[in-house]
Design a protein around this motif. Structure first.
Motif, mmCIF file in Angstrom:
data_model
loop_
_atom_site.group_PDB
_atom_site.id
_atom_site.type_symbol
_atom_site.label_atom_id
_atom_site.label_comp_id
_atom_site.label_asym_id
_atom_site.label_seq_id
_atom_site.Cartn_x
_atom_site.Cartn_y
_atom_site.Cartn_z
ATOM 1 N N PRO A 160 0.825 -1.209 0.000
ATOM 2 C CA PRO A 160 0.000 0.000 0.000
ATOM 3 C C PRO A 160 0.861 1.261 0.000
ATOM 4 C CG PRO A 160 -0.605 -1.478 1.817
ATOM 5 C CD PRO A 160 0.648 -2.017 1.211
ATOM 6 N N ALA A 161 0.312 2.341 -0.563
ATOM 7 C CA ALA A 161 1.071 3.580 -0.726
ATOM 8 C C ALA A 161 1.564 4.129 0.609
ATOM 9 C CB ALA A 161 0.220 4.617 -1.459
ATOM 10 N N ASP A 162 0.759 4.002 1.675
ATOM 11 C CA ASP A 162 1.227 4.611 2.927
ATOM 12 C C ASP A 162 2.384 3.817 3.543
ATOM 13 O OD1 ASP A 162 -1.710 3.701 4.966
ATOM 14 O OD2 ASP A 162 -0.449 2.576 3.561
ATOM 15 N N VAL A 205 4.627 2.257 1.691
ATOM 16 C CA VAL A 205 5.769 2.641 0.858
ATOM 17 C C VAL A 205 6.272 4.017 1.276
ATOM 18 C CG1 VAL A 205 6.508 3.185 -1.486
ATOM 19 C CG2 VAL A 205 5.028 1.214 -1.081
ATOM 20 N N TRP A 206 5.334 4.949 1.482
ATOM 21 C CA TRP A 206 5.737 6.304 1.877
ATOM 22 C C TRP A 206 6.507 6.275 3.188
ATOM 23 C CZ3 TRP A 206 6.836 10.860 0.185
ATOM 24 C CH2 TRP A 206 6.978 11.922 1.108
ATOM 25 N N HIS A 247 3.278 11.873 1.343
ATOM 26 C CA HIS A 247 2.699 10.784 0.547
ATOM 27 C C HIS A 247 2.862 10.976 -0.959
ATOM 28 C CE1 HIS A 247 0.981 8.995 4.150
ATOM 29 N NE2 HIS A 247 0.638 10.219 4.493
ATOM 30 N N VAL A 293 5.986 9.250 -5.345
ATOM 31 C CA VAL A 293 5.126 8.101 -5.049
ATOM 32 C C VAL A 293 3.742 8.329 -5.635
ATOM 33 C CG1 VAL A 293 4.106 6.726 -3.185
ATOM 34 C CG2 VAL A 293 6.377 7.725 -2.892
ATOM 35 N N SER A 294 3.197 7.314 -6.279
ATOM 36 C CA SER A 294 1.810 7.420 -6.732
ATOM 37 C C SER A 294 1.185 6.031 -6.755
ATOM 38 C CB SER A 294 1.734 8.075 -8.110
ATOM 39 O OG SER A 294 2.508 7.359 -9.030
ATOM 40 N N GLU A 295 -0.125 6.025 -6.612
ATOM 41 C CA GLU A 295 -0.828 4.750 -6.631
ATOM 42 C C GLU A 295 -1.207 4.409 -8.061
ATOM 43 O OE1 GLU A 295 -3.172 5.938 -2.591
ATOM 44 O OE2 GLU A 295 -3.863 4.146 -3.641
ATOM 45 N N THR A 296 -1.086 3.125 -8.390
ATOM 46 C CA THR A 296 -1.546 2.669 -9.696
ATOM 47 C C THR A 296 -2.475 1.484 -9.472
ATOM 48 O OG1 THR A 296 0.075 0.931 -10.165
ATOM 49 C CG2 THR A 296 0.779 3.193 -10.538
ATOM 50 N N THR A 316 1.978 0.332 -5.863
ATOM 51 C CA THR A 316 2.473 1.696 -5.606
ATOM 52 C C THR A 316 3.700 1.949 -6.455
ATOM 53 O OG1 THR A 316 1.659 1.561 -3.346
ATOM 54 C CG2 THR A 316 3.266 3.287 -3.827
#
Lengths: 105, 134
Positions: free
Chosen positions: B29-31, B33-34, B81, B111-114, B118
């Protein structure tokens, strides 16, 4: 490998006019600032400044020919810059591999 | 030899344009990864150095590498983020206390969600001395 010099090489080649100058020296051999100004669409004064930056990066050398200096390409520092790219790239690949392992847990 | 120089120049220009760039999609998940990218405690697990400091613009982060060499970086921009940008300071300190000049590079994480995970774009860009002062 001298990575301080690599930084100077990247900075020198980061400018499109300087890349054109390098290209001319590659294609047409050693040239004077006047000859370069005839090939690259900037003033002779601008050419001289660019040549100075290239010289400081170790990419050109000059020899006096009559009243003018004739500049030639000395491409060895490009190999240093390429080495830097390869080893810095390898470092990032290792970091990314570690990150992937962390998220795989 | 000059023909090779022309080729090397083109390759370098291509490299330079893309700088050092890696685009990776992580299956996380993006968070998460961040956090790995922005929390110094987690950063230390993957960056290859022990990291101390707070990631806020204008602040410094200090890195200690496995061989004992220390180096600091200045945080330039943080968009929580989304992105983190920092710049190496131009020297490092060896274990005997001596300092050595090092080139300045700027490192960026975006960082971006796809749909498939991520995406992180890692960029390292060599800076000229003049621009490094900015």
């Amino acid at each position: 490998m001298n990575d301080k010099r690599a930084g100077r090489v990247f900075a020198a080649l980061g400018d499109p006019t300087r890349r054109q100058v390098v290209s001319c020296l590659t294609d047409d051999g050693p040239l004077t600032a006047t000859e370069l100004a005839a090939r690259v669409p900037v003033s002779r004064q601008a050419i001289t400044k660019h040549l100075q930056t290239l010289a400081e990066a170790g990419l050109v050398a000059s020899a006096r020919e009559g009243r003018e200096l004739r500049y030639r390409l000395t491409p060895a520092p490009m190999a240093d810059a390429m080495s830097w790219m390869v080893s810095a790239g390898a470092e990032w690949d290792e970091r990314i591999a570690r990150l992937k392992r962390i998220f795989a847990r | 030899m000059l023909a090779r120089a022309g080729l090397a120049c083109n390759q370098l220009v291509a490299y330079h344009r893309s700088m050092l760039r890696r685009e990776v999609v992580f299956d996380a998940p993006a968070d998460e990864v961040w956090r790995a990218l922005s929390d110094p405690a987690f950063f230390s697990d993957w960056f290859g150095a022990h990291v101390v400091g707070s990631l806020a613009p204008g602040r410094q982060i200090r890195f200690t590498f496995p061989d004992g060499v220390e180096r600091a970086a200045a945080v330039e921009d943080v968009l929580p983020h989304r992105s983190l940008i920092f710049r190496w300071l131009p020297f490092e300190r060896a274990t005997d206390g001596s300092t050595r000049a090092r080139p300045v590079t700027r490192i960026e994480f975006h960082v971006s969600e796809t749909a498939v995970g991520t995406l992180v774009v890692f960029i390292e860009r060599a800076l000229s001395e003049a621009r490094a002062a900015v």
